[in-house]
Design an enzyme around this catalytic site. Structure first.
Site, short mmCIF file in Angstrom:
data_model
loop_
_atom_site.label_atom_id
_atom_site.label_comp_id
_atom_site.label_asym_id
_atom_site.label_seq_id
_atom_site.Cartn_x
_atom_site.Cartn_y
_atom_site.Cartn_z
N SER A 276 27.24 -19.10 -28.07
CA SER A 276 26.82 -19.98 -27.38
C SER A 276 27.75 -20.91 -26.45
CB SER A 276 25.72 -20.88 -28.14
OG SER A 276 26.53 -21.44 -29.09
N GLU B 177 27.86 -21.79 -12.10
CA GLU B 177 26.62 -20.99 -11.87
C GLU B 177 25.52 -21.74 -12.54
OE1 GLU B 177 27.29 -17.64 -15.45
OE2 GLU B 177 28.35 -17.38 -13.39
N TYR C 131 3.96 1.41 -1.10
CA TYR C 131 4.56 1.51 -2.58
C TYR C 131 3.50 2.13 -3.46
CZ TYR C 131 6.70 0.58 -6.90
OH TYR C 131 7.09 0.44 -8.45
N LYS D 285 22.42 -22.90 -15.20
CA LYS D 285 22.17 -22.78 -16.71
C LYS D 285 20.68 -22.51 -16.77
CE LYS D 285 23.23 -23.82 -21.54
NZ LYS D 285 21.72 -23.57 -21.95
N ALA E 202 0.83 -1.13 -0.07
CA ALA E 202 -0.17 -0.13 -0.17
C ALA E 202 0.93 1.38 0.23
CB ALA E 202 -0.89 -0.06 1.22
S1 IVH Z 1 27.34 -17.85 -20.64
C1 IVH Z 1 29.92 -17.14 -24.11
N1 IVH Z 1 25.82 -18.48 -18.51
O1 IVH Z 1 22.86 -20.71 -22.51
C2 IVH Z 1 29.02 -17.57 -23.20
N2 IVH Z 1 24.83 -18.79 -20.49
O2 IVH Z 1 24.43 -21.93 -24.83
C3 IVH Z 1 27.80 -17.01 -23.06
N3 IVH Z 1 22.34 -19.61 -20.51
O3 IVH Z 1 22.66 -18.29 -25.05
C4 IVH Z 1 26.77 -17.64 -22.34
N4 IVH Z 1 22.54 -19.54 -18.28
O4 IVH Z 1 20.76 -18.14 -23.25
C5 IVH Z 1 25.90 -18.21 -19.99
N5 IVH Z 1 24.70 -18.93 -16.71
C6 IVH Z 1 24.83 -19.00 -17.83
C7 IVH Z 1 23.64 -19.22 -18.53
C8 IVH Z 1 23.78 -19.09 -20.05
C9 IVH Z 1 21.82 -19.89 -19.42
C10 IVH Z 1 22.17 -19.76 -21.73
C11 IVH Z 1 22.28 -18.42 -22.75
C12 IVH Z 1 23.02 -18.72 -23.85
C13 IVH Z 1 23.05 -20.22 -23.89
C14 IVH Z 1 24.46 -20.76 -24.21
#
Ligand code: IVH
Length: 671
Positions: free
Chosen positions: A85, A116, A39, A118, A37
């Site tokens: 990627s 970390e 906010y 993914k 509220a």
């Molecule tokens: S690093 C040069 N870190 O995975 C490296 N990517 O196949 C760039 N993704 O297109 C990516 N979590 O959408 C990185 N902790 C993370 C990630 C991550 C998800 C996805 C991202 C990327 C794909 C790579």
């Protein structure tokens, strides 16, 4: 804004900073600082000021999060630094070679890795100039993507302005846009009620929401963001030494960074991270498809460089997929306790998320029709977390020519009774009642349930045999079972037969609420059973209750009352109850905590309490006469909150309901 600042202008600047701080606490830190509220009041004040001074509004005003004019197309954005990627690893051997390649490439004995998650969403690049978000782009083909700035501005966890002392002139933050599981489910439920298209999974929902040309629509979608990488940067010397330090700096700038991360320096360390995260993957509030390991020092990353379109210094370690493709061998229906008919697809066995799946639920008739799943179809099957596997969609271009749409049968496959579907119900039901063996089995299991008559050892394998061999037709038959009948069952030794007889006998000493709940009357759950027991005091009074009388019971409305009347008007149900009572069932008065009377008070429990389970807390409260409900409303007297309490706590604060922790609860209970 003009130079000679009026106090209104000062107030406007203050509101922007203060609202940004509150949003950051709420969306990034998950630690709201003020009630909603408050906010809302500040936000409305900001809007009022903007209405009087439209020239003050800039693109980074928090008022712009609601979205703007729809676009015709997305403009193309060339990435200053390409968005690459990751290579994938599925097995330990691939990890070992990744580590070996890194060590050899650097000529080192050990290398530090930042681990970390993914995230399973969409990669995004956010460009901040002078600390202000000026552009956001999708990955596209890696070299150029689409300008989705207006949509990205609607995401509350993405700061429109960076905070902190050391803000670089140009910073491209790379990260993932995704949707929390809960938000996804809530959104899909809402879409279903409006008859709109539902998304198959959180990833598709996030992608679909970000691809909206109308940012006002995106603004209504609950998207989230985590930062994990870097694109362009000026000045270059802003860069810390390592990836893990970069993420720490991101946090200082107000960017959301996932806290599930760790720096390790061996393959064992990588494996351990993979396993620990794997063990809690299903409990994470969002979906991940793996973990990512990145050489931590930027100097070393540069030395290792790239092969074609992926870095040599990083790798994704994937978990088993949660969606797979398989074929539908057959579709048939299961019959539940209340006769509910659930269509089930029998599948050619397929491993999904590490578990072999042979059946997937199709939920109900409407769902089958909507997805139009047919025998012979190739389908996408999904098993997320501990939920029942489900058919997500049909791969239409693989449909056999002669595939016929599935129709819910008109007769029950178990008892041949008519299957009916009431006008306002989603489910079709077998009308056979306890005549139907499938319903009888479910009714017996419900009667024996831990929270009903609590007959330990009476599981589904035994109930199946008891019903199929015609040894038991009704719950009353259980009390007539002899030792030899049980000992002759498959997978049953003398000892287990003895134990089962003993727990059946013990169950005779029960309470009236448990007994009423165990009867399995439609719409009579545990809490209604308690209210009924309290009101009527004995079984016969309930059996003979009239509609008017039932309607005076707490929380009993016409649907529940009519369901009770219709159950009690069936002569075979009355007979079973009489037989049960004659078999020596005795109702103990439930223990009351002496001296504490919380009757008339309603509690809601949420989050994890420090020393006791929610069930224990519930039992204590009920023993003091209180009622424990599942959701917070105006009628709630207290909310008892532990750690990780979520929306229920928020609602309580919103409604101004007293919130207790475990200590305060114990005090209230006089303990
Ligand atoms: S690093 C040069 N870190 O995975 C490296 N990517 O196949 C760039 N993704 O297109 C990516 N979590 O959408 C990185 N902790 C993370 C990630 C991550 C998800 C996805 C991202 C990327 C794909 C790579």
């Amino acid at each position: 804004m003009s130079k000679g600042r009026s106090s209104e202008a000062d107030r406007y600047c203050y509101l922007q900073t203060e609202l940004a701080r509150l949003e950051h606490a709420y969306y990034v830190l998950d630690q709201p600082l003020v009630p909603d509220a408050e906010y809302d009041r500040l936000y409305r004040e900001l809007l009022d000021l903007e209405q009087n001074h439209p020239d003050w509004i800039t693109a980074d005003s928090l008022s712009q999060r609601v979205g703007g004019t729809p676009l015709k197309v997305f403009n193309e954005v060339k990435h200053a630094v390409p968005m690459l990627s990751l290579n994938n690893a599925f097995e330990e051997s691939e990890l070992v070679s990744f580590d070996r390649r890194c060590r050899e490439g650097l000529g080192l004995e050990t290398v530090e890795y930042a681990c970390e998650l993914k995230f399973d969403g969409l990669a995004i690049s956010l460009r901040y100039e002078g600390g202000v978000l000026i552009q956001a782009a999708t990955r596209g083909d890696g070299a150029s993507g689409e300008d989705v700035t207006a949509n990205i501005r609607t995401i509350h966890s993405i700061p429109l302005r960076l905070t902190g002392k050391k803000i670089p002139d140009v910073l491209e933050v790379r990260g993932e846009v995704f949707m929390h599981r809960k938000d996804f489910e809530r959104m899909n439920k809402h879409a279903a009620t409006l008859g709109e298209k539902e998304f198959a999974n959180p990833r598709n929902a996030a992608a679909g929401s970000l691809r909206q040309l109308d940012s006002k629509i995106t603004a209504k979608r609950p998207l989230s963001f985590f930062a994990y990488g870097l694109g362009a940067l000026e000045p270059a010397n802003w860069l810390p030494k390592s990836h893990s330090q970069l993420l720490d700096l991101y946090l200082e700038l107000g960017l959301p960074v996932c806290h599930e991360r760790r720096v390790v320096s061996s393959v064992e360390g990588l494996q351990q991270f993979y396993q620990e995260i794997g063990a809690k993957r299903n409990q994470l509030p969002y979906e991940i498809d793996g973990v990512v390991y990145k050489v931590n020092l930027f100097k070393q990353q540069n030395t290792l460089g790239f092969v074609s379109r992926a870095p040599r210094f990083a790798i994704a370690h994937k978990y088993p997929a949660q969606e797979e493709i398989t074929t539908v061998l057959d579709i048939n229906v299961q019959v539940g306790r209340t006769g509910a008919i659930t269509p089930v697809a029998r599948l050619s066995p397929v491993i999904v998320g590490g578990v072999t799946v042979t059946n997937a639920t199709l939920h109900n008739e409407d769902e089958v029709r909507r997805k139009d799943v047919r025998v012979g179809d190739t389908v996408v099957v999904r098993r997320a977390g501990d939920v029942i596997p489900e058919v997500v969609s049909v791969v239409l271009d693989r449909r056999p020519k002669n595939a016929k749409p599935f129709e819910i049968p008109s007769q029950c496959p178990i008892c041949d009774s008519h299957i009916e579907r009431l006008v306002d119900e989603a489910v079709a039901r077998c009308s056979g009642g306890l005549f139907c063996a499938a319903q009888r089995k479910q009714a017996l299991l419900h009667f024996a349930h831990r929270r009903a008559m609590d007959i330990e050892g009476l599981g589904d394998k035994i109930v199946d045999q008891l019903v199929d061999l015609n040894l038991v037709r009704t719950p009353a038959d259980l009390y007539r079972l002899g030792f030899s009948a049980l000992a002759n069952l498959e997978r049953m030794g003398d000892k287990s037969a003895d134990n089962l007889i003993q727990s059946i006998t013990q169950s005779k000493s029960t309470s009236l609420p448990r007994f009423i709940f165990g009867l399995g009357i439609r719409h009579v759950g545990e809490s209604t059973a308690k209210d009924l027991a309290k009101h009527f005091g004995n079984m016969h009074a309930l059996m003979d209750a009239q509609l008017d009388d039932l309607l005076t019971v707490n929380d009993v409305g016409p649907v529940v009352a009519n369901s009770i009347i219709s159950f009690m008007s069936e002569s075979h149900n009355r007979e079973v109850i009489e037989q049960l009572l004659a078999s020596g069932i005795e109702f103990q008065v439930e223990e009351r905590i002496a001296g504490v009377d919380l009757s008339g008070k309603t509690f809601v429990l949420t989050g994890t309490l420090p020393t006791m389970s929610r069930d224990q807390a519930k039992a204590l409260l009920e023993a003091a006469g209180a009622k424990v409900a599942g959701s917070v409303s105006q009628k709630t007297s207290y909310v008892v909150a532990g750690t990780d309490a979520g929306s229920k706590l928020e609602k309580a604060t919103e409604l101004g309901i007293s919130v207790l922790d475990e200590d305060a609860l114990m005090k209230l209970l006089g303990r």
